[in-house]
Design a protein around this motif. Sequence first.
Motif, PDB file in Angstrom:
ATOM      1  N   UNK A 127      15.277 -15.141 -43.226  1.00 35.73           N
ATOM      2  CA  UNK A 127      15.288 -14.276 -41.876  1.00 35.73           C
ATOM      3  C   UNK A 127      14.284 -14.713 -40.783  1.00 35.73           C
ATOM      4  N   UNK A 128      13.090 -15.280 -41.583  1.00 35.36           N
ATOM      5  CA  UNK A 128      12.361 -15.954 -40.497  1.00 35.36           C
ATOM      6  C   UNK A 128      12.735 -17.225 -39.838  1.00 35.36           C
ATOM      7  N   UNK A 129      13.816 -17.843 -40.391  1.00 37.89           N
ATOM      8  CA  UNK A 129      14.421 -18.779 -39.625  1.00 37.89           C
ATOM      9  C   UNK A 129      15.423 -18.712 -38.711  1.00 37.89           C
ATOM     10  N   UNK A 130      15.866 -17.399 -38.732  1.00 36.57           N
ATOM     11  CA  UNK A 130      17.166 -16.996 -37.624  1.00 36.57           C
ATOM     12  C   UNK A 130      16.421 -16.525 -36.513  1.00 36.57           C
ATOM     13  N   UNK A 131      16.714 -17.292 -35.388  1.00 36.50           N
ATOM     14  CA  UNK A 131      16.225 -16.681 -34.096  1.00 36.50           C
ATOM     15  C   UNK A 131      16.947 -15.594 -33.294  1.00 36.50           C
ATOM     16  N   UNK A 132      16.316 -14.865 -32.544  1.00 41.15           N
ATOM     17  CA  UNK A 132      16.985 -13.818 -32.000  1.00 41.15           C
ATOM     18  C   UNK A 132      17.809 -14.134 -30.898  1.00 41.15           C
ATOM     19  N   UNK A 133      17.787 -15.570 -30.505  1.00 43.25           N
ATOM     20  CA  UNK A 133      18.653 -15.781 -29.196  1.00 43.25           C
ATOM     21  C   UNK A 133      20.131 -16.545 -29.983  1.00 43.25           C
ATOM     22  N   UNK A 134      20.120 -16.542 -30.932  1.00 46.25           N
ATOM     23  CA  UNK A 134      21.464 -16.969 -31.659  1.00 46.25           C
ATOM     24  C   UNK A 134      22.375 -15.724 -31.548  1.00 46.25           C
ATOM     25  N   UNK A 135      21.683 -14.496 -31.825  1.00 44.01           N
ATOM     26  CA  UNK A 135      22.596 -13.324 -32.129  1.00 44.01           C
ATOM     27  C   UNK A 135      22.630 -12.282 -30.646  1.00 44.01           C
ATOM     28  N   UNK A 136      22.322 -13.053 -29.568  1.00 43.08           N
ATOM     29  CA  UNK A 136      22.186 -12.245 -28.498  1.00 43.08           C
ATOM     30  C   UNK A 136      23.671 -11.612 -28.231  1.00 43.08           C
ATOM     31  N   UNK A 137      24.569 -12.264 -28.047  1.00 39.38           N
ATOM     32  CA  UNK A 137      26.004 -11.992 -27.721  1.00 39.38           C
ATOM     33  C   UNK A 137      26.465 -10.781 -28.635  1.00 39.38           C
ATOM     34  N   UNK A 138      26.380 -11.045 -30.147  1.00 42.14           N
ATOM     35  CA  UNK A 138      26.676  -9.974 -30.932  1.00 42.14           C
ATOM     36  C   UNK A 138      25.951  -8.753 -30.708  1.00 42.14           C
ATOM     37  N   UNK A 139      24.656  -9.044 -30.554  1.00 48.26           N
ATOM     38  CA  UNK A 139      23.786  -7.744 -30.524  1.00 48.26           C
ATOM     39  C   UNK A 139      24.215  -6.869 -29.215  1.00 48.26           C
ATOM     40  N   UNK A 140      24.486  -7.601 -28.044  1.00 52.39           N
ATOM     41  CA  UNK A 140      24.981  -6.878 -26.877  1.00 52.39           C
ATOM     42  C   UNK A 140      26.251  -6.202 -27.146  1.00 52.39           C
ATOM     43  N   UNK A 141      26.904  -6.724 -27.852  1.00 52.36           N
ATOM     44  CA  UNK A 141      28.190  -6.074 -28.171  1.00 52.36           C
ATOM     45  C   UNK A 141      28.150  -4.800 -29.120  1.00 52.36           C
ATOM     46  N   UNK A 142      27.308  -4.986 -30.214  1.00 58.74           N
ATOM     47  CA  UNK A 142      26.832  -3.949 -31.017  1.00 58.74           C
ATOM     48  C   UNK A 142      26.140  -2.863 -30.396  1.00 58.74           C
ATOM     49  N   UNK A 143      25.152  -3.239 -29.662  1.00 59.79           N
ATOM     50  CA  UNK A 143      24.305  -2.098 -29.299  1.00 59.79           C
ATOM     51  C   UNK A 143      25.205  -1.581 -28.078  1.00 59.79           C
ATOM     52  N   UNK A 144      25.696  -2.017 -27.264  1.00 62.86           N
ATOM     53  CA  UNK A 144      26.442  -1.274 -25.980  1.00 62.86           C
ATOM     54  C   UNK A 144      27.706  -0.708 -26.420  1.00 62.86           C
ATOM     55  N   UNK A 145      28.578  -1.241 -27.131  1.00 60.54           N
ATOM     56  CA  UNK A 145      29.818  -0.860 -27.396  1.00 60.54           C
ATOM     57  C   UNK A 145      29.945  -0.173 -28.773  1.00 60.54           C
ATOM     58  N   UNK A 146      29.416  -0.615 -29.622  1.00 56.61           N
ATOM     59  CA  UNK A 146      29.569   0.125 -31.015  1.00 56.61           C
ATOM     60  C   UNK A 146      28.515   1.377 -31.172  1.00 56.61           C
ATOM     61  N   UNK A 147      27.165   1.287 -30.773  1.00 57.12           N
ATOM     62  CA  UNK A 147      26.327   2.173 -31.000  1.00 57.12           C
ATOM     63  C   UNK A 147      26.146   3.130 -29.683  1.00 57.12           C
ATOM     64  N   UNK A 148      26.559   2.379 -28.712  1.00 54.17           N
ATOM     65  CA  UNK A 148      26.330   3.335 -27.320  1.00 54.17           C
ATOM     66  C   UNK A 148      24.820   3.559 -26.956  1.00 54.17           C
TER      67      UNK A 148
END
Length: 289
Positions: A127-148
Amino acid sequence: MTATTLPGTRVRRRARRDAKSRNPLLYVAALVVVALSLGPVLVGVIGGFRTNAQLAEDPAGLPDPWVLDNYLNVITGAEFWRYTLNSTAIALITTGLVVLLGVMAAYPLARYRFRGREALFTIFVMGLLFPATVAIIPLFIIVTRDLGLGNTWWGVALPQAAFALPLTVVILRPFLAAIPTEIEEAALLDGASRLGFFWRILLPLSGPGMVTVGVLAFVTSWNNYMLPLLLLQDRMRTLPLGVADFSSEHAADIAGVYAFTTLAMIPALVFFLAMQKRIVNGLQGAVKG
């Protein structure tokens, strides 16, 4: 012969090491690094005490006279304190989640032996090798649409805590493993459960390590720019975003931008310097473990 020559050899080696440590080039290199690191900071701090006319006339000069209006305007403005409140709240939530979840994840990886333990720890290391920028779009969808949780403190704190967990587990695992098993056995003999040992004994003993990961999580959250930029809007924006907004809105007020940027750096800088010794102690405990 060996007994008489070995001490002399050690003395000569120690003398060579001392001579290397007194090499003036090392001090020159250290001064260059310090100057490159602190130079921009000092320029911003001193620039906040100057007027725009002084900056235009002599960009590299000292204040003459020293002006406090730039800092006073920032401190008396409501926007600065709103940005600071958002950054503080998000950083505290992130720190609490990182410390609590991190120590709970590191505890079984450090104290229990079970099948797949090292494989699970390897996942945290990866997980140390996984940059946050790679998951920006999925994070946006999960946080805004799925989690509200779009445009909320928790919407930013939860992803930040998730990305901070790998480093937290890596630091805490050897620290928890270094705690003697005799203490746990004595607690169990006295009638304490494993959960009771965790809350009443292990957590107090692992205080330095928890402080270390907590400070790192707080400072990282305070300086985070990408996730808040994506998930926060208007009055919920954090201090780094506030610096960017202020710089855009007051592009002609260079001195004011210097003052705003300087004040935005102070909380995290003071907090980090105040906890510096605890961070070092915690990392030393992790390395020894």
